[in-house]
Design a protein around this motif. Structure first.
Motif, mmCIF file in Angstrom:
data_model
loop_
_atom_site.group_PDB
_atom_site.id
_atom_site.type_symbol
_atom_site.label_atom_id
_atom_site.label_comp_id
_atom_site.label_asym_id
_atom_site.label_seq_id
_atom_site.Cartn_x
_atom_site.Cartn_y
_atom_site.Cartn_z
ATOM 1 N N LYS A 89 39.926 -17.796 22.188
ATOM 2 C CA LYS A 89 40.965 -18.214 23.140
ATOM 3 C C LYS A 89 42.359 -17.771 22.691
ATOM 4 O O LYS A 89 43.357 -18.121 23.328
ATOM 5 N N GLY A 90 42.403 -17.031 21.589
ATOM 6 C CA GLY A 90 43.679 -16.481 21.136
ATOM 7 C C GLY A 90 44.365 -17.271 20.048
ATOM 8 O O GLY A 90 45.468 -16.902 19.626
ATOM 9 N N LYS A 91 43.754 -18.343 19.571
ATOM 10 C CA LYS A 91 44.363 -19.121 18.496
ATOM 11 C C LYS A 91 44.099 -18.443 17.149
ATOM 12 O O LYS A 91 43.166 -17.680 16.977
ATOM 13 N N TYR A 92 44.934 -18.735 16.170
ATOM 14 C CA TYR A 92 44.825 -18.225 14.807
ATOM 15 C C TYR A 92 44.749 -16.691 14.771
ATOM 16 O O TYR A 92 43.818 -16.117 14.187
ATOM 17 N N PRO A 93 45.680 -15.981 15.402
ATOM 18 C CA PRO A 93 45.653 -14.514 15.335
ATOM 19 C C PRO A 93 45.803 -14.030 13.898
ATOM 20 O O PRO A 93 46.555 -14.610 13.107
ATOM 21 N N ILE A 94 45.088 -12.976 13.560
ATOM 22 C CA ILE A 94 45.080 -12.429 12.205
ATOM 23 C C ILE A 94 46.030 -11.244 12.164
ATOM 24 O O ILE A 94 45.759 -10.192 12.751
ATOM 25 N N ARG A 95 47.164 -11.431 11.492
ATOM 26 C CA ARG A 95 48.171 -10.373 11.421
ATOM 27 C C ARG A 95 47.613 -9.221 10.576
ATOM 28 O O ARG A 95 47.373 -9.376 9.379
ATOM 29 N N THR A 96 47.429 -8.076 11.238
ATOM 30 C CA THR A 96 46.682 -6.967 10.655
ATOM 31 C C THR A 96 47.476 -5.665 10.721
ATOM 32 O O THR A 96 48.205 -5.424 11.681
ATOM 33 N N LEU A 149 39.145 -1.728 18.452
ATOM 34 C CA LEU A 149 39.443 -3.130 18.148
ATOM 35 C C LEU A 149 40.008 -3.857 19.369
ATOM 36 O O LEU A 149 39.753 -5.050 19.558
ATOM 37 N N GLN A 150 40.759 -3.163 20.184
ATOM 38 C CA GLN A 150 41.310 -3.776 21.384
ATOM 39 C C GLN A 150 40.208 -4.183 22.355
ATOM 40 O O GLN A 150 40.304 -5.207 23.042
ATOM 41 N N LYS A 151 39.136 -3.384 22.430
ATOM 42 C CA LYS A 151 38.015 -3.720 23.321
ATOM 43 C C LYS A 151 37.311 -4.997 22.867
ATOM 44 O O LYS A 151 36.810 -5.761 23.687
ATOM 45 N N GLY A 152 37.255 -5.214 21.559
ATOM 46 C CA GLY A 152 36.588 -6.422 21.048
ATOM 47 C C GLY A 152 37.568 -7.480 20.594
ATOM 48 O O GLY A 152 37.274 -8.269 19.694
ATOM 49 N N GLN A 153 38.739 -7.524 21.208
ATOM 50 C CA GLN A 153 39.814 -8.414 20.769
ATOM 51 C C GLN A 153 39.404 -9.881 20.759
ATOM 52 O O GLN A 153 39.787 -10.636 19.877
ATOM 53 N N TYR A 208 42.251 -9.848 16.051
ATOM 54 C CA TYR A 208 43.264 -9.165 15.255
ATOM 55 C C TYR A 208 44.572 -9.045 16.036
ATOM 56 O O TYR A 208 44.572 -8.623 17.193
ATOM 57 N N GLN A 209 45.662 -9.401 15.399
ATOM 58 C CA GLN A 209 46.991 -9.123 15.949
ATOM 59 C C GLN A 209 47.527 -7.925 15.172
ATOM 60 O O GLN A 209 48.098 -8.065 14.095
#
Length: 473
Positions: free
Chosen positions: A149-156, A172-176, A181-182
């Motif tokens: 749901k978009g919580k805890y984005p991983i700064r990558t 990675l964008q397709k499997g976001q 991953y942010q």
């Protein structure tokens, strides 16, 4: 919020759930023990709640489980956990813990038949495995759903050439939703300035440590192949002190050699790297070995210390002990202690490495070096915590700077405490110049990649054999 604070946010609930799970499991097992001892017809809940042992055990035994889980490195990278892998690790932990509990607590229970032991072990194992697995997998599932749901984005950040980073970014964008991953940008392994792609260009890989810290990065994905794979050592050495999760995009060769382990069907496959992979349990045991062995040897060899000190004093003028600044773990300097084997002021002309025909060495000092007896006082360095029994030989900053110019991956050694002996010392021996230091470095890097208590024991044995052969210089 720092990376440590973020990890703390996930660790606390995980630890609490483990405590509750093991407490409930032990409660169920305690009830089973009472019902078996008294018989179902005579069983009453009063026999459970009136037994003071119940309250002691239900409070303390879960703490013992937490200690085992902690020593197993269970509470690392909770946000990245795979449910299947965690289930397998839980199975191993519970099996080992059950064996220990069974022999310490259960073996003296009243039994009518020896098959009761098997039943008790099965109940003890299944109850703990069931509740711990249920609580853990439920928590991991909740985290995964929140990540979707978009919580805890991983700064990558991505590290590599333009083409590879661009292709990986699109995948990675397709499997976001699955990976969360942010992606902040990419770090280039090319020397020339990079054309614009759908990512922010953050800089060169040679500045990766500064970029990671300045952008509060928590995850680094390295995408290099072919000749660029030689850059991995440099990248690892530069990022060694940054607290990040490190992932490497596998090549076809990695897949063929089965280096890639992945059970997440919808996510990209990566080789997960851990630059400090020894479980905390082994680290604790290693430190205990250092303290116990050093104390015993200092006491047992105290007459030898006295004789050597007298002989050093009688055979040449100057102090008995020689103190010199060396670089320890995380680059922290310390004073290494040795019996003096050279004449006073031997380095008046500046830092110099010793060699076979070194005239600075005293006649008795030559014997000390060949027998390695000059290094006996370093057990006090081990007791203090500056050194360990087995690690890599500590160097002076002067020579470290020269080594790093030719072999930047030397920085990887600074992850660990230096040792009295090392794999490099056993296989290569003393180095007489920087080039030989770099050759010896190969074995010290091998040690970091394969370190274990068993390997430490082997290196100690070979060191003792080398001492008996007078293999020093």
């Amino acid at each position: 919020m720092t990376q440590g604070q973020k990890q703390h946010k996930f660790i606390v609930p995980y630890v609490i759930l483990d405590y509750l799970a093991t407490a409930i499991a032990w409660f169920c097992f305690f009830v089973y023990r009472k019902s078996t001892e008294l018989g179902r017809a005579n069983f009453s809940w009063n026999y459970v709640f009136d037994d003071y042992k119940f309250y002691i055990e239900v409070l303390l035994i879960p703490l013992c489980w937490l200690l085992l889980f902690f020593m197993w490195n269970t509470y690392n990278n909770i946000l990245y956990k795979s449910r299947l892998k965690e289930l397998i690790e839980t199975l191993k932990q519970i099996f080992i813990g059950t064996i220990v509990l069974f022999f310490i607590v259960v073996l003296d229970d009243y039994i009518a038949d020896y098959t009761d032991y098997l039943k008790a072990f099965a109940v003890l194992f299944c109850s703990h495995l069931g509740f711990v697995s249920l609580f853990r997998l439920s928590y991991i599932t909740i985290l995964k759903n929140q990540k979707r749901k978009g919580k805890y984005p991983i700064r990558t950040v991505l590290v590599g050439k333009q083409s590879l980073c661009e292709d990986l970014y699109m995948r990675l964008q397709k499997g976001q939703k699955e990976n969360n991953y942010q992606i902040i940008g990419y770090i280039s392994t090319q020397e020339n300035n990079i054309a614009q792609i759908p990512l922010n260009y953050l800089g060169s890989y040679m500045d990766i440590d500064k970029i990671v810290n300045n952008h509060f990065i928590t995850n680094v994905i390295i995408a290099v192949e072919g000749a660029d794979r030689q850059l991995l050592d440099v990248i690892f050495s530069l990022i060694v002190n940054c607290r990040v999760t490190l992932q490497v995009l596998p090549t076809k060769e990695d897949h063929l050699l089965r280096f890639v382990k992945n059970t997440a069907v919808l996510q990209e496959s990566f080789i997960q790297m851990d630059l400090n992979a020894v479980p905390i349990g082994q680290q604790i045991i290693k430190r205990m070995m250092d303290i116990i062995c050093s104390l015993l040897l200092i006491v047992i060899l105290s007459p030898v210390y006295l004789l050597l000190a007298i002989w050093v004093k009688l055979t040449s003028t100057g102090n008995v002990f020689f103190l010199q600044e060396r670089i320890g773990k995380r680059g922290v300097p310390f004073n290494i202690i040795k019996f003096r084997s050279m004449y006073e002021n031997a380095e008046a002309q500046g830092p110099q490495l010793s060699n076979k025909d070194d005239r600075r060495i005293t006649p008795f000092g030559r014997f000390l070096r060949r027998s390695h007896l000059d290094e006996l006082p370093q057990f006090f360095n081990v007791l203090k915590g500056d050194m360990t029994l087995v690690g890599h030989r500590p160097e002076r900053q002067y020579y470290i700077d020269k080594i790093i110019q030719k072999a930047p991956y030397y920085r990887l050694l600074l992850l660990e405490k230096p040792g009295i002996t090392s794999w490099g010392q056993v296989r290569y021996g003393y180095a007489e110049n920087v080039e030989q230091m770099i050759e010896r470095l190969h074995f010290d890097i091998l040690y970091i990649e394969n370190k274990s208590l068993l390997l430490d024991v082997k290196i100690i044995i070979y060191t003792i054999l080398n001492i008996l052969k007078l293999g020093g210089k």
